[in-house]
Design an enzyme around this catalytic site. Structure first.
Site, PDB file in Angstrom:
ATOM      1  CG  ASP A 182      38.080 -22.304 -35.024  1.00 47.62           C
ATOM      2  OD1 ASP A 182      37.402 -22.634 -34.108  1.00 47.62           O
ATOM      3  OD2 ASP A 182      39.151 -22.598 -34.714  1.00 47.62           O
ATOM      4  CG  HIS A 243      38.291 -23.724 -30.881  1.00 49.34           C
ATOM      5  ND1 HIS A 243      38.803 -23.916 -32.028  1.00 49.34           N
ATOM      6  CD2 HIS A 243      38.934 -24.774 -30.151  1.00 49.34           C
ATOM      7  CE1 HIS A 243      39.672 -24.818 -32.187  1.00 49.34           C
ATOM      8  NE2 HIS A 243      39.724 -25.393 -30.916  1.00 49.34           N
ATOM      9  CB  SER A 570      42.887 -26.020 -30.928  1.00 49.66           C
ATOM     10  OG  SER A 570      42.078 -26.874 -31.581  1.00 49.66           O
TER      11      SER A 570
END
Length: 788
Positions: A182, A243, A570
Site C-alpha cells: 500500500d 490509504h 480497497s
C-alpha cells in the site's frame, strides 16, 4: 512538494467522472482547490485512488530524461544450486546493454527480483530496451505501468465477538503475519499498539526501516520500494496518502476506544485480526503504484515469511502473463501465502473486474447496517433519508426556500460544479438541490453552494449510484440522497408554488435492515480473462468504513482526527485479509485454496432480514455482483468440506486458457510444454464456484469437482439443487457423498442440460447453486451459466 510529472498530469486529465466522486471524502472544508502544494497532493491522491481504468497503463517516465523504467523477465536458471542475491544481481546486470553498463549501474538498476519472477527492473532508453529484448534468454521486456489504489462496527456486523466464536478459536489471529502492499503506514497510530501481541514467529525475516522504536510486535516490518533496490537508499515508509494506514488498521488494528470521525460512528475501532502482526510494503505514493515496485514488494514479502498478502491495488484487466500482480501473487501462492485483492471500483457495469486470477481472493464491496443519517424534509411532509459525515448540532431545522438551479437543463449548473453558481444571486439563504452527476467532488459542490450564499445543500444521486449513499465531510449542512428521493424532490419543486425544505441531522444509526447491499461502484463479473472462473469471489464491508488515518494528513486546526470514513473495494479487501488470518491461525495446515473455499462455500446470500442481498437498485443482486455471497466468518471456520487446489494444478489450467508455452513460462517461472500436458478448461479447475457457458449448439456440459472432508470423520452429505433458468435438467452424480475419516476426498460430476428453446438474447445468463447438506454443515457451490 515537487510538481506532478507530465505522465501524472495526463492521467488526471483522462480521469473519468467516478474518480472525482470517490475522492470527495478526502477534501476537508479548509482545502482550497488552487495550485498550491496541497492541491498537488490532492491531485496526486486522485491519481492513486482513482477508480477509472483510464489511468492504469502509463509508462513511468522522467520528463527531463530519455530514461524510462522497464521490467525485464529472463529465463530462470536451471542450475541446482540456489543463487544468492549478489549472484542474481550480477546475472541480471549481464543483460544490460553496453550503453547502460558503461553508465552507473547502481542508478540504472531499480529492482532485482528473486521470487516473483526471474528478472529485474531497470532504467533504459527505448533503444536500450530493444537491445535487451533481442538478447538470448530474455522472455519479455515491457515498460513499467502505474496502477491505482482501489472499523468501529464491522466486527460486530460480521459476527466477531470477544470471548466467543471465531475470534476466540483463532486467538484473534495471534502468530499470523499479514503483509500489506500500500502507500505506507503511520506507525505511531494507536491502532498499531502492540499491547498483548507476542513477538513475531521465528520464521520472520523482515526488517523495519523506521527510525527509533516505531516498529513493535504489531508492526514488525516496514519497507519502502518506491523506485530503488538499494538498501542504503531505503526510506522509511511513512504514509503520505492515508490509504495504507486505513487498510492496515482494518485488517489487524489493535482496539482503540472512543474512535470516531467528527464524532460519528463512535465506538471501539478494531481490526479483523487484532493480534496478528503487520508488515507494510510501501509500493504507492501520490503519483500512483508502479507495478515494478509492486513486484518488489511481493518479492520481499515472500522472502520475509508473511502468511497473508493484502493488496488493495488494481488496473485494467489483462492476460495473466502480462499482469504483474497476477504473476507476483502466483509465486506467493506457490509458497503457501494467501492473497486477497480488491475487485475494483468500476461498477455497476459488467466485466469490469480487476485481479481475476483464480489464485487470488477477489473482493467486492457491500454496505453495513450503520448509517450516518440525515433526513431531507419537505413542506408537504415528505421525508427522505440519506447520509452525511458533517452533523451540525447548531443547525435549526426550520423550513427554508428550496431551489434547483439545474431546472434549465444546464448540467454544469445542475451539478453545482466549481464556478457554476457565481452569478446566481437567487440562492441566498436557500436550500439548494444539486445533482451528484458526473462524480465530481461532493464537498466542492457544497463549497460552491456556500459561496453563492446557499445555507444548505441536498445532493441527489444519479441513476447509476441508485440507493448507495456515501458519507462526506461537507462544508455546510448537507445530505446525500438516493436517486428515487431526488426524483421525488424535483417533482415537488415542479408543482409547489413556494417550495421549502430543511435537513434533520440524526447522527449515527445502527440497524439498517437492507444490509449488506452491493455498492454501485463495486466491479462486476463475468471475468474477461477467464470466464470459467466466477469473479468476484466474495463481497465484504466497503461502504463508509471507519479506520485509522495519519494525524499529519489532517489540517492544523483538526489534528485529533485519527480516523477517517472512506469507501471502496480497497476497504473490503483488508476485511477479508483479516478473516483469512483468523482462519490461518485456526487451521495452520490449510492451503490458500482451502481457506478461499471455506470463505466462499459458507458465504451468506441473504441480508439481515433474511431477504436476498440487493444491489444499488434495491433489487436482488446477481451472481456477478456478489460472487459466492457475503463473508460469514463464524461459519467459515468450520466449512465441513473444502475444494482444494494444488499449486501444480494451475499449469494445466493456464494451458487451458490457450496461452503459449512462453507465456506460461513467464507466470510459472519454468519451461512448460502444453502439448505434453492434459490441459484443464477453466470451468473444470477445482474451484469452489462454477462458471460455465453454453456456446453455439452445445446443449450439455459436465463439470467435475473434488471435495475434502474437514468436518466430522463420519459424515454423509446429500446434494440439494437450486433450479437454474434456461436449463432442462441438472444432475449430480453421485447424489450422496459418504465419508468415514477426516481429510478423505470424494469426487462428483454435475451434468447441465440446456433448454433448446431458451432465448439467450433476452436472458443471457442465469444462476443457482449446488449445496451439499449434512446433519451439521451446508456447503454451497454457486453456479453461473452464460448463454451465447
Amino acid at each position: 512538494m515537487k510538481v506532478l510529472p507530465e505522465a501524472a498530469r495526463a492521467a488526471l486529465a483522462r480521469s473519468n467522472k467516478e474518480q472525482k466522486r470517490f475522492l470527495g471524502f478526502f477534501c476537508e472544508s479548509e482545502m482550497e482547490l488552487s495550485p498550491t502544494p496541497l492541491t498537488i497532493f490532492i491531485l496526486g491522491l486522485i491519481s492513486i485512488l482513482g477508480i477509472s481504468p483510464a489511468n492504469t497503463a502509463l509508462a513511468v517516465t522522467d520528463a527531463s530524461s530519455p530514461l524510462s523504467t522497464y521490467i525485464v523477465q529472463v529465463r530462470k536458471r536451471t542450475d541446482k544450486h540456489s543463487f544468492a542475491s549478489e549472484d542474481l544481481d550480477t546475472l541480471y546486470r549481464s543483460f544490460l546493454p553496453t550503453t547502460a553498463a558503461s553508465s552507473n549501474q547502481e542508478q540504472r538498476m531499480v529492482h532485482s527480483y528473486r521470487h516473483v519472477l526471474s528478472g529485474f527492473a531497470a532504467k533504459l532508453t527505448a533503444e536500450e530496451a530493444k537491445a535487451v529484448r533481442d538478447k538470448d534468454g530474455v522472455l519479455n521486456v515491457r515498460p513499467e505501468k502505474t496502477l491505482s489504489l482501489r472499523t468501529t462496527h464491522t466486527p460486530d456486523f460480521l459476527g466477531l465477538h470477544q470471548g466467543v466464536g471465531l475470534w476466540k478459536e483463532s486467538n484473534f489471529g495471534k502468530g499470523v503475519i499479514i503483509g500489506v502492499l500500500d502507500s505506507g503506514i503511520f506507525p505511531n497510530h494507536p491502532s498499531f499498539s502492540d499491547k498483548g501481541v507476542p513477538p513475531p514467529p521465528a520464521k520472520w525475516k523482515g526488517r523495519c526501516d523506521f527510525n527509533g522504536t516505531s516498529c513493535n510486535n504489531k508492526v514488525i516490518g516496514a519497507r519502502s520500494f518506491i523506485g530503488s533496490v538499494s538498501v542504503m537508499q531505503a526510506n522509511p515508509p511513512y504514509d503520505g496518502v492515508g490509504h495504507g494506514t486505513h487498510t492496515s488498521s482494518t485488517a489487524a488494528g489493535a482496539p482503540v476506544r472512543d474512535a470516531s470521525d467528527l464524532g460519528n460512528a463512535k465506538g471501539t475501532a478494531i481490526g479483523m485480526a487484532p493480534l496478528a502482526h503487520l508488515a507494510m510494503y510501501q509500493v504507492c505514493d501520490v503519483y500512483g503504484c508502479r507495478d515494478g515496485d509492486i513486484l518488489a514488494g511481493i518479492d520481499a514479502a515472500i522472502e520475509d515469511g508473511v502468511d497473508v498478502l493484502s493488496i488493495s491495488i488494481g488496473g485494467n484487466s489483462k492476460p495473466f502473463f502480462d499482469d504483474l500482480i497476477a504473476m507476483g501473487t502466483f509465486a506467493a501462492t506457490q509458497k503457501g501465502i494467501f492473497v486477497s485483492c480488491s475487485a475494483g471500483n468500476s461498477g455497476p457495469a459488467y466485466s469490469t473486474m480487476e485481479n481475476e486470477a483464480p489464485w487470488i481472493l477477489t473482493v467486492g464491496a457491500s454496505s453495513i447496517d450503520r448509517s450516518i443519517k440525515a433526513t431531507a424534509r419537505l413542506e408537504n411532509g415528505q421525508e427522505f433519508d440519506g447520509e452525511t459525515l458533517y452533523q451540525p448540532h447548531a443547525f435549526r431545522p426550520a423550513l427554508l426556500p428550496l431551489v434547483y438551479p439545474g431546472v434549465s437543463g444546464d448540467q454544469t449548473i445542475a451539478q453545482c460544479l466549481p464556478g457554476s453558481l457565481k452569478s446566481r444571486s437567487d440562492l441566498q439563504r436557500k436550500v439548494v438541490v444539486c445533482d451528484l452527476g458526473d462524480g465530481s467532488d461532493p464537498v466542492a459542490k457544497g463549497r460552491e453552494v456556500k459561496d453563492a450564499g446557499g445555507i444548505a445543500m441536498i445532493l441527489v444521486n444519479g441513476r447509476t449510484e441508485g440507493y448507495t449513499t456515501l458519507a462526506d465531510a461537507h462544508v455546510l449542512p448537507a445530505v446525500l440522497l438516493p436517486f428515487v428521493a431526488g426524483r421525488e424532490i424535483k417533482n415537488y419543486l415542479s408543482t409547489a408554488s413556494a417550495p421549502t425544505a430543511t435537513i434533520l441531522f440524526r447522527g449515527t444509526q445502527i440497524g439498517r435492515s437492507v444490509a449488506p447491499a452491493v455498492s454501485f461502484f463495486s466491479s462486476r463479473g463475468p471475468s474477461i480473462q477467464s470466464p470459467g472462473i466466477l469473479k468476484p469471489d466474495i463481497i465484504g464491508p466497503g461502504v463508509n468504513i471507519l479506520a485509522g488515518w495519519p494525524f499529519r494528513l489532517r489540517n492544523s486546526t483538526d489534528k485529533k482526527r485519527a480516523f477517517n470514513i472512506i469507501s471502496g473495494t480497497s476497504m473490503s479487501c483488508p476485511h477479508l485479509s483479516g478473516v483469512a488470518a483468523l482462519l490461518k491461525s485456526t487451521h495452520p495446515d490449510w492451503s490458500p485454496a482451502a481457506i478461499k473455499s471455506a470463505i466462499m462455500t459458507t458465504a451468506a446470500t441473504s441480508d439481515m432480514e433474511g431477504r436476498p442481498i440487493v444491489d444499488q437498485t434495491l433489487h436482488p443482486a446477481d451472481i456477478f455482483a456478489t460472487g459466492a455471497g457475503h463473508i460469514n466468518p463464524s461459519k467459515a471456520v468450520d466449512p465441513g468440506l473444502i475444494y482444494d487446489i494444488e499449486p501444480r494444478d494451475y499449469v494445466p489450467y493456464l494451458c487451458g486458457l490457450n496461452y503459449t508455452d512462453s507465456e506460461i513460462e513467464r507466470i510459472a517461472q519454468k519451461k512448460v510444454t502444453c502439448s505434453s500436458i492434459t490441459s484443464t478448461p477453466d470451468y473444470q479447475l477445482n474451484y469452489p464456484s462454477i462458471s460455465m457457458r453454453f456456446e453455439g449448439s452445445v446443449t450439455k456440459v459436465s463439470v467435475t469437482r473434488t471435495v475434502r472432508n474437514v468436518g466430522p470423520a463420519k459424515s454423509r452429505y446429500k446434494s440439494v439443487i437450486d433450479p437454474i433458468k434456461g436449463l432442462d435438467s441438472i444432475g449430480v452424480y453421485p447424489s450422496f457423498l459418504e465419508f468415514t475419516k477426516a481429510n478423505q476426498t470424494a469426487s462428483f460430476r454435475i451434468d447441465f442440460t440446456r433448454r433448446v428453446d431458451w432465448d439467450a438474447t433476452a436472458t443471457p445468463f442465469a444462476q443457482g447453486a449446488i449445496t451439499w447438506v449434512s446433519a451439521q454443515h451446508s456447503v454451497r457451490t454457486p453456479v453461473a451459466v452464460v448463454f451465447k
